[in-house]
Write an enzyme that holds these catalytic residues in place. Structure first.
Site, mmCIF file in Angstrom:
data_model
loop_
_atom_site.group_PDB
_atom_site.id
_atom_site.type_symbol
_atom_site.label_atom_id
_atom_site.label_comp_id
_atom_site.label_asym_id
_atom_site.label_seq_id
_atom_site.Cartn_x
_atom_site.Cartn_y
_atom_site.Cartn_z
ATOM 1 N N ALA A 289 0.888 -1.220 -0.089
ATOM 2 C CA ALA A 289 0.019 0.039 0.006
ATOM 3 C C ALA A 289 0.786 1.245 0.215
ATOM 4 O O ALA A 289 0.538 2.219 -0.628
ATOM 5 C CB ALA A 289 -1.027 -0.069 1.384
ATOM 6 N N GLN B 106 -6.445 -0.790 5.375
ATOM 7 C CA GLN B 106 -7.113 -1.416 6.640
ATOM 8 C C GLN B 106 -8.755 -2.073 6.231
ATOM 9 O O GLN B 106 -9.488 -2.461 7.031
ATOM 10 C CB GLN B 106 -7.106 -0.566 7.826
ATOM 11 C CG GLN B 106 -5.931 -0.110 8.313
ATOM 12 C CD GLN B 106 -5.125 -1.317 9.096
ATOM 13 O OE1 GLN B 106 -5.808 -2.212 9.375
ATOM 14 N NE2 GLN B 106 -3.853 -1.430 9.193
ATOM 15 N N HIS C 17 -0.906 -7.784 3.145
ATOM 16 C CA HIS C 17 -0.590 -8.481 4.443
ATOM 17 C C HIS C 17 -1.581 -7.843 5.664
ATOM 18 O O HIS C 17 -1.575 -8.358 6.840
ATOM 19 C CB HIS C 17 0.890 -8.067 5.149
ATOM 20 C CG HIS C 17 1.316 -6.836 5.510
ATOM 21 N ND1 HIS C 17 1.501 -6.357 6.646
ATOM 22 C CD2 HIS C 17 1.312 -5.877 4.671
ATOM 23 C CE1 HIS C 17 1.888 -5.209 6.822
ATOM 24 N NE2 HIS C 17 1.810 -4.658 5.568
ATOM 25 N N CYS D 84 4.460 2.017 12.413
ATOM 26 C CA CYS D 84 5.656 3.065 11.607
ATOM 27 C C CYS D 84 6.260 4.094 12.655
ATOM 28 O O CYS D 84 7.151 4.583 12.453
ATOM 29 C CB CYS D 84 4.860 3.658 10.615
ATOM 30 S SG CYS D 84 3.660 3.007 9.873
#
Lengths: 456, 91
Positions: A126, A234, A256, A380
């Protein structure tokens, strides 16, 4: 049946051999224990009762990543073992079968979001998709359009792409969000200017789980002739999405996050009316010239399988996850005072629960909950000690922002895991509050905001 | 081939559950058992024989997937989860 006895004997032999190999090569080969170095290297391989230290924590961090669904792995393995051809090789069967698998996967991804397979481009994830969407569209139309609109709660890769566009001379508007985490549609309308090329707003936020009103935003953008990009990493496979009903022009998909493999994703780029995108990665012209580079067949097969599964399992998963989320929130809220749920409770994806526990420090609570894999804020940004910018954007108080924990519930989460997590969380919050002088003051009825802390 | 009888469907159900209990990963094991039960329960009252046959074929394919993945999971098995110590192995 003869077959099954032979099968189970074979299994047992395999298992013995595997364990023996591990025991023998333990000094160098550490694959099974590489994951979590909780255990002290001892002779625990065959011990009857493993010590507490050898047990793995529960996984409650599905927003960071999800485990591979076994059915996805099963779909991928043939392409990792035998069907290893390059899908762009046009001259032999290895290439043809690999290409067929890639196109089948493309159809599976397209079908999940209501798109045409020709509109799906495979990427490395993404983050790459977001980069392509924002930089690619902005740069293509830069002669006439120099303005980009996004929100303050977007994922880092979107914000960073916008920042790099600013350095190239574009103007970017970062829309604020309301306390609920949802944008104000009127502010969006006001922010769109005649030279706006693209609006980028994520579907479901990865930190607080808030769902933006995508259909309404799509309506506004299409009426103002502005391209609408959404980072749906998401949301894909978890809530129903249709790019035509919601008037989405570009969408980022992450493998993922929906029980697929890591290292693969996709971008949806609308063909009717055509959205022109400047390619970021130059090369042999694969993926319609939008993203050169050999398409990783095993990974895209995994992504396709994960998308197909998500389509089949969406309703069942959503119902289950909603029930478990309700259970978690109710149990915690009923046992502990001063707990705040961040983000709108209704426009919300149930599997992502962000709670702030007042008078408790978030990092210490995370460390106390060492048996549960959790996060405060996104992966992140977990390296820095700053509170999450998403929580700051929704107006959370500084101290509450530091005390937030994100609970993730996914397809494989069990009721027992939720109960265990809740129990430990309640226990440790109570314990940490007992030790907190701030809590003591609050119990005595002192209003913390009225205190004048002295400067030393 | 004759349409799948009730006995065949039940055999398939039992075989799938039996196989799923061998998943070494707690999350996969619990999911498989739960999903199989719920799926068979959900389709309990399907009457159309064509549909029943399609469902049975899918279940057979899924049983093969389970067999392979259980095997792979056992080859790469790792430590148990903290929660597996405490709960009694539920069916």
């Amino acid at each position: 049946m003869v077959g099954s006895t032979a099968g189970s004997m074979l299994r047992a032999t395999w298992r013995r051999a595997a364990l023996a190999a591990l025991a023998g090569a333990r000094s160098g080969f550490t694959a099974p224990t590489r994951g979590l170095r909780l255990r002290v290297v001892d002779h625990a391989l065959h011990s009857a009762a493993p010590s507490e230290a050898a047990l793995r924590p529960l996984y409650m961090d599905v927003q960071a990543t999800t485990p591979l669904d076994p059915r996805v792995l099963d779909a991928m393995l043939p392409y990792l073992v035998n069907y290893y051809g390059n899908p762009h090789s046009r001259t032999h069967a290895y290439g043809w079968e690999s290409e067929a698998a890639m196109e089948r996967a493309r159809q599976q991804v397209a079908s999940l979001i209501g798109a045409d397979p020709r509109e799906i481009i495979f990427t490395s994830g993404a983050t790459e998709s977001n980069n392509i969407a924002i930089k690619g569209v902005a740069r293509f139309y830069k002669s006439r359009k120099k303005h980009v609109v996004t929100t303050q709660t977007e994922h880092k890769c979107v914000l960073d792409s916008c920042r790099s566009l600013e350095a190239e001379g574009f103007r970017v508007t970062y829309l604020p969000v309301q306390k609920s985490g949802i944008i104000d549609l009127k502010e969006l309308e006001a922010a769109i200017q005649p030279d706006t090329s693209i609006v980028s707003i994520m579907t479901v936020n990865n930190e607080i789980g808030v769902k933006q009103p995508i259909a309404e935003i799509g309506q506004i953008c299409s009426s103002r002739k502005v391209y609408f990009h959404t980072d749906a990493a998401q949301a894909v496979g978890k809530i129903p999405l249709d790019v035509n009903d919601m008037k989405i022009d570009l969408m980022s998909i992450s493998g993922h996050k929906l029980y697929g493999p890591k290292g693969v994703g996709a971008i949806y780029i609308r063909r009717r009316p055509r959205v022109r995108v400047e390619a970021l990665q130059s090369g042999g012209g694969q993926e319609r010239g939008m993203r050169s580079g050999t398409v990783p067949t095993p990974l895209v097969v995994g992504l396709g399988a994960a998308c197909e599964l998500a389509q089949q399992e969406m309703e069942y998963d959503h119902k289950r996850i909603s029930k478990l989320a309700e259970r978690l929130i109710q149990k915690i809220m009923n046992s502990l005072p001063d707990v705040v749920m961040n983000g709108d409770p209704k426009q919300h994806y149930p599997g992502c629960i962000n709670l702030s526990f007042a008078y408790v420090e978030g990092e210490s609570l995370l460390m106390a909950l060492k048996d549960v894999a959790l996060s405060s804020g996104s992966a992140c940004t977990s390296a820095s000690l700053e509170p999450s910018y998403v929580l700051r954007a929704i107006g959370t108080d500084e101290d509450l922002a530091h005390s937030s924990i994100r609970f993730g519930i996914g397809r494989f989460t069990t009721e027992e895991e939720v109960d265990y997590t809740v129990e430990k969380c309640i226990h440790h919050v109570k314990r940490l509050r007992e030790m907190s002088p701030l809590w003591e003051m609050v119990q005595d009825g002192i209003d913390l905001k009225s205190i004048k802390w002295t400067q030393h | 081939m004759a349409a799948s009888s009730r006995a065949q469907v039940l055999d398939l159900y039992r075989a799938m559950l039996r196989e799923s209990k061998h998943f070494s990963a707690y999350n996969y094991r619990m999911y498989a058992v739960r999903r199989i039960r719920d799926a068979f329960r959900e389709n309990k009252s399907v009457k159309d024989p064509v549909e029943i046959q399609a469902l049975v074929n899918k279940a057979k394919r899924d049983l093969e997937i389970i067999r392979r993945q259980v095997h792979i999971g056992q080859l790469y098995s790792t430590d148990k989860l903290i929660i597996e110590n405490q709960e009694k192995p539920r069916t």
